[in-house]
Design an enzyme around this catalytic site. Structure first.
Site, PDB file in Angstrom:
ATOM      1  N   LYS A  16     -34.108  78.582 -40.260  1.00 18.63           N
ATOM      2  CA  LYS A  16     -34.614  79.902 -39.864  1.00 18.63           C
ATOM      3  C   LYS A  16     -35.074  80.718 -41.082  1.00 18.63           C
ATOM      4  CE  LYS A  16     -30.765  81.138 -37.887  1.00 18.63           C
ATOM      5  NZ  LYS A  16     -29.985  79.904 -38.221  1.00 18.63           N
ATOM      6  N   ARG A  91     -27.599  87.340 -32.162  1.00 20.35           N
ATOM      7  CA  ARG A  91     -26.716  86.169 -32.215  1.00 20.35           C
ATOM      8  C   ARG A  91     -25.692  86.166 -31.088  1.00 20.35           C
ATOM      9  NH1 ARG A  91     -27.012  84.895 -37.979  1.00 20.35           N
ATOM     10  NH2 ARG A  91     -25.822  83.057 -38.528  1.00 20.35           N
ATOM     11  N   ARG A 130     -27.547  73.415 -49.779  1.00 18.14           N
ATOM     12  CA  ARG A 130     -28.384  74.627 -49.845  1.00 18.14           C
ATOM     13  C   ARG A 130     -28.126  75.412 -51.121  1.00 18.14           C
ATOM     14  NH1 ARG A 130     -28.774  78.741 -44.860  1.00 18.14           N
ATOM     15  NH2 ARG A 130     -26.533  78.963 -45.057  1.00 18.14           N
ATOM     16  N   ARG A 162     -23.591  79.244 -51.350  1.00 21.55           N
ATOM     17  CA  ARG A 162     -22.860  80.246 -50.573  1.00 21.55           C
ATOM     18  C   ARG A 162     -21.434  79.803 -50.319  1.00 21.55           C
ATOM     19  NH1 ARG A 162     -26.750  81.910 -45.712  1.00 21.55           N
ATOM     20  NH2 ARG A 162     -24.735  81.880 -44.642  1.00 21.55           N
ATOM     21  N   ARG A 173     -18.762  77.528 -38.223  1.00 22.41           N
ATOM     22  CA  ARG A 173     -19.953  78.329 -37.894  1.00 22.41           C
ATOM     23  C   ARG A 173     -20.767  77.655 -36.793  1.00 22.41           C
ATOM     24  NH1 ARG A 173     -22.326  78.505 -43.468  1.00 22.41           N
ATOM     25  NH2 ARG A 173     -24.193  79.332 -42.509  1.00 22.41           N
TER      26      ARG A 173
HETATM   27  P1  ADP Z   1     -30.876  78.775 -41.639  1.00 16.54           P
HETATM   28  O1  ADP Z   1     -31.464  80.080 -42.109  1.00 16.54           O
HETATM   29  O2  ADP Z   1     -31.286  78.437 -40.242  1.00 16.54           O
HETATM   30  O3  ADP Z   1     -29.403  78.685 -41.842  1.00 16.54           O
HETATM   31  P2  ADP Z   1     -32.173  77.622 -44.009  1.00 16.54           P
HETATM   32  O4  ADP Z   1     -33.615  78.026 -43.914  1.00 16.54           O
HETATM   33  O5  ADP Z   1     -31.329  78.347 -44.960  1.00 16.54           O
HETATM   34  O6  ADP Z   1     -31.520  77.618 -42.526  1.00 16.54           O
HETATM   35  O7  ADP Z   1     -32.149  76.045 -44.326  1.00 16.54           O
HETATM   36  C1  ADP Z   1     -30.913  75.351 -44.527  1.00 16.54           C
HETATM   37  C2  ADP Z   1     -31.104  74.299 -45.622  1.00 16.54           C
HETATM   38  O8  ADP Z   1     -31.942  73.252 -45.135  1.00 16.54           O
HETATM   39  C3  ADP Z   1     -31.763  74.826 -46.910  1.00 16.54           C
HETATM   40  O9  ADP Z   1     -31.178  74.203 -48.015  1.00 16.54           O
HETATM   41  C4  ADP Z   1     -33.229  74.431 -46.739  1.00 16.54           C
HETATM   42  O10 ADP Z   1     -33.864  74.231 -47.997  1.00 16.54           O
HETATM   43  C5  ADP Z   1     -33.125  73.140 -45.950  1.00 16.54           C
HETATM   44  N1  ADP Z   1     -34.250  72.944 -44.996  1.00 16.54           N
HETATM   45  C6  ADP Z   1     -34.881  73.890 -44.263  1.00 16.54           C
HETATM   46  N2  ADP Z   1     -35.834  73.347 -43.479  1.00 16.54           N
HETATM   47  C7  ADP Z   1     -35.800  72.007 -43.708  1.00 16.54           C
HETATM   48  C8  ADP Z   1     -36.563  70.889 -43.207  1.00 16.54           C
HETATM   49  N3  ADP Z   1     -37.518  71.041 -42.287  1.00 16.54           N
HETATM   50  N4  ADP Z   1     -36.236  69.663 -43.679  1.00 16.54           N
HETATM   51  C9  ADP Z   1     -35.248  69.494 -44.606  1.00 16.54           C
HETATM   52  N5  ADP Z   1     -34.521  70.499 -45.117  1.00 16.54           N
HETATM   53  C10 ADP Z   1     -34.783  71.754 -44.685  1.00 16.54           C
HETATM   54  P1  ADP Z   2     -26.938  81.006 -41.299  1.00  8.75           P
HETATM   55  O1  ADP Z   2     -27.356  80.276 -42.499  1.00  8.75           O
HETATM   56  O2  ADP Z   2     -25.783  80.467 -40.576  1.00  8.75           O
HETATM   57  O3  ADP Z   2     -28.068  81.302 -40.387  1.00  8.75           O
HETATM   58  P2  ADP Z   2     -26.704  83.823 -42.007  1.00  8.75           P
HETATM   59  O4  ADP Z   2     -27.067  84.053 -43.411  1.00  8.75           O
HETATM   60  O5  ADP Z   2     -27.670  84.193 -40.957  1.00  8.75           O
HETATM   61  O6  ADP Z   2     -26.253  82.321 -41.873  1.00  8.75           O
HETATM   62  O7  ADP Z   2     -25.325  84.573 -41.669  1.00  8.75           O
HETATM   63  C1  ADP Z   2     -24.194  84.491 -42.508  1.00  8.75           C
HETATM   64  C2  ADP Z   2     -23.048  85.244 -41.881  1.00  8.75           C
HETATM   65  O8  ADP Z   2     -23.391  86.631 -41.726  1.00  8.75           O
HETATM   66  C3  ADP Z   2     -22.669  84.788 -40.472  1.00  8.75           C
HETATM   67  O9  ADP Z   2     -21.785  83.690 -40.490  1.00  8.75           O
HETATM   68  C4  ADP Z   2     -21.990  86.061 -39.936  1.00  8.75           C
HETATM   69  O10 ADP Z   2     -20.691  86.237 -40.472  1.00  8.75           O
HETATM   70  C5  ADP Z   2     -22.874  87.149 -40.518  1.00  8.75           C
HETATM   71  N1  ADP Z   2     -23.986  87.476 -39.609  1.00  8.75           N
HETATM   72  C6  ADP Z   2     -25.312  87.283 -39.834  1.00  8.75           C
HETATM   73  N2  ADP Z   2     -26.052  87.695 -38.796  1.00  8.75           N
HETATM   74  C7  ADP Z   2     -25.181  88.162 -37.864  1.00  8.75           C
HETATM   75  C8  ADP Z   2     -25.316  88.706 -36.559  1.00  8.75           C
HETATM   76  N3  ADP Z   2     -26.530  88.863 -35.975  1.00  8.75           N
HETATM   77  N4  ADP Z   2     -24.188  89.072 -35.904  1.00  8.75           N
HETATM   78  C9  ADP Z   2     -22.979  88.940 -36.454  1.00  8.75           C
HETATM   79  N5  ADP Z   2     -22.773  88.422 -37.676  1.00  8.75           N
HETATM   80  C10 ADP Z   2     -23.863  88.029 -38.381  1.00  8.75           C
END
Ligand code: ADP
Ligand code: ADP
Length: 217
Positions: A16, A91, A130, A162, A173
């Site tokens: 995302k 969420r 990541r 992280r 999660r």
């Molecule tokens: P989210 O925000 O949904 O948690 P991230 O965008 O942070 O996901 O991506 C999670 C990890 O996967 C990061 O290390 C990112 O570089 C990697 N990643 C994202 N998209 C892809 C893809 N299409 N193929 C392989 N790795 C990916």
């Molecule tokens: P992910 O890589 O899982 O998409 P995020 O960076 O979006 O992680 O979120 C990290 C943490 O921040 C979550 O595990 C939660 O504790 C908090 N968080 C983020 N967005 C929300 C939300 N919309 N509602 C509640 N908690 C949130």
């Protein structure tokens, strides 16, 4: 014209954040990540940051009321007047309903919900590799490495892993996602807004599919 709001839905590690940055740039919209906003508050040691930290470290969700208030404040700023790409919000069902109400106040509504699908076993590997920059840019040691190890390509700042990307927390999660966020798939499907995207493809191909979904919405 009414502002445009796109909601990226998908489990932790689906891509995302990666996609939100790319899509927002192409569409000239602001990328709003609630995770990044909480982490910014944490870094600045605000009251909100201290509250959020207790939940984030355990992989739990921050309570809905604080989260919704933070999003309302962010979307009310002038840079969001054309709309936003939402990453990590809503969420929960309560957040989704509050978001609909909020957008009514802005004379708008959710335009489309690209749902980035990735199987659970891929998520753990993605999250454990990541690497993040302070500004929220996302890298992966194997799948999207920076030019220089542990250094952000754009501003040269150091990258970090992280605290909540440890395998134990990641698994929790994913459970929290399945319980509290996955029901939003049907919520948006019933409104005809959901478009399924294959998130196992290379990053560029995922972006193309999302852009196509936005164009057709
Ligand atoms: P989210 O925000 O949904 O948690 P991230 O965008 O942070 O996901 O991506 C999670 C990890 O996967 C990061 O290390 C990112 O570089 C990697 N990643 C994202 N998209 C892809 C893809 N299409 N193929 C392989 N790795 C990916
Ligand atoms: P992910 O890589 O899982 O998409 P995020 O960076 O979006 O992680 O979120 C990290 C943490 O921040 C979550 O595990 C939660 O504790 C908090 N968080 C983020 N967005 C929300 C939300 N919309 N509602 C509640 N908690 C949130």
């Amino acid at each position: 014209m009414a502002p445009t709001y796109i909601v990226l839905l998908g489990p932790p590690g689906a891509g995302k954040g990666t996609q939100a940055k790319r899509i927002a740039q192409k569409l000239e919209l602001v990328h709003v990540s609630t995770g990044d906003l909480f982490r910014e508050n944490l870094k600045n040691e605000t009251e909100l940051g201290q509250l959020a930290q207790q939940y984030m470290n355990k992989g739990e969700l921050v309570p809905d009321d604080v989260t919704v208030r933070m999003v309302e404040e962010r979307l009310s700023r002038p840079d969001c007047k054309e709309g936003a790409v939402m990453d990590g919000f809503p969420r929960t069902a309560a957040q989704a309903k509050a978001f609909d109400e909020l957008l009514k106040k802005f004379d708008s509504a959710v335009k489309v919900v690209p749902y980035i699908k990735v199987p659970d076993e891929v998520l753990v590997e993605r999250l454990s590799g990541r690497w993040m920059s302070q500004s929220g840019r996302v890298y992966h040691e194997k799948y999207n490495p920076p030019t220089v190890k542990w250094i952000d390509d754009i501003d040269g700042s150091p990258l970090y892993q992280r605290e909540d990307d440890k395998p134990e927390t990641v698994r929790h999660r994913i459970d929290v996602y399945n319980e509290q966020t996955a029901p939003l798939i049907d919520y948006y499907r019933n409104q005809g807004l959901l478009v399924e995207i294959d998130g196992t493809q290379p990053i560029e191909d995922v972006t193309e599919d999302i852009m196509q979904a936005v164009k057709e919405a």
